[in-house]
Design an enzyme around this catalytic site. Structure first.
Site: not given
Length: 303
Positions: A173, A223, A293
């Protein structure tokens, strides 16, 4: 006024004052952009970015609006969308140049039609290629950044720089180009001919996505938290009793605890408060600090 300054300096670009941002965000929350613009060419993006940086004007870079959260109220500065950078050009049977605003699901469709493989892990992920590269979107330990030969980015001086794959620092990420100092505008990617087993892999990822909240009445930003190393954020949140927790009209999904839903009238403050409640509960019970996130936008400014 800012919009007058922009119109005067860049008369060929379209600017919108007090643009509502909630329709541009999959959570359907957020305030208004002081000025919004969506350049339709890399040349226009170069001129715009150079001007904004030279005048020290705060700016935000917006892709497909998934996994992002704009604050309430008036968002000062310029929101720069890549939505009109959406060309795709196949260089060979396996290699393609794709603009940052090209939708990731459309790229997956192109791959299926050409019987190409290598990005099955991205099945079901929304948003644009540029956004996927900024956050190295993916699943199963794979990420979109690993598939690029090079990335083109508009730098602070208004020039386009080519970043080869081996010059990028990316991982779970994260991508080194997502530092607020440049705008990704295009990427060259290489795939491979599909094999029979690739269809099974694709179906497994689609099945996994199918277990997550989706549909017209489940506005969410994907998410909420990144997975801690060796653990699952969704599992931790579930075990800590976060499902169905709410703040205002924002609620944690009862299907998957790592998703926050907008029941209809949630505000950005509701979502942020719920993120803090969930993270606090997990930390209190486990000692693990969850990292969001969802990108909560703050202005970029190269001062």
């Amino acid at each position: 006024m800012l919009i007058e300054e922009l119109h005067s300096a860049l008369p060929h670009l379209d600017f919108t004052e007090r643009k509502s941002l909630s329709p541009l965000c999959t959570l359907r929350v957020g305030g208004e952009a002081e000025v919004f613009t969506a350049p339709s060419s890399i040349e226009d993006m170069k001129n715009l970015f150079a001007f904004v940086v030279s005048r020290k004007i705060p700016f935000y870079i917006l892709g497909g609006g998934s996994n992002v959260l704009f604050p309430n109220g008036l968002v000062h500065g310029v929101v720069i969308s890549t939505e009109n950078l959406k060309s795709i050009e196949w260089r060979t049977n396996l290699t393609v140049d794709v603009d940052a605003g090209f939708k990731l699901p459309m790229l997956m469709k192109e791959l299926r039609e050409k019987d190409l493989a290598g990005m099955e892990f991205a099945a079901g992920i929304p948003g644009t290629l540029g956004g996927a590269l900024y956050g190295n979107a993916g699943a199963g330990g794979r990420g979109v950044c690993e598939l690029v030969d090079h990335v083109l980015a508009v730098e602070a001086n208004g020039e386009v720089k080519m970043w080869n794959n081996n010059e990028l620092d990316y991982g779970y990420r994260k991508c080194s180009l997502a530092d607020g100092k440049r705008i990704i505008v295009n990427a060259r990617m290489t795939f491979r001919q599909a094999k029979p087993k690739d269809k099974d892999v694709l179906e497994s990822y689609l099945l996994r996505r199918g277990s997550q909240p989706h549909g017209l009445h489940t506005h969410n930003a994907g998410c909420t938290f990144k997975n801690p190393e060796g653990n699952s954020a969704g599992k931790l949140l579930d075990e800590c009793g976060c499902k169905n927790l709410s703040a205002g009209d924002a609620v944690v999904s009862d299907v998957h605890a790592n998703f926050i839903l907008n029941r209809g009238n949630a505000t950005a403050d509701d979502v942020i408060r719920l993120i803090e409640i969930c993270a606090g509960r997990v930390y209190e019970k486990t000692g693990i600090k969850l990292e969001p996130e969802i990108k909560i936008f703050a202005p970029c400014s190269l001062m």
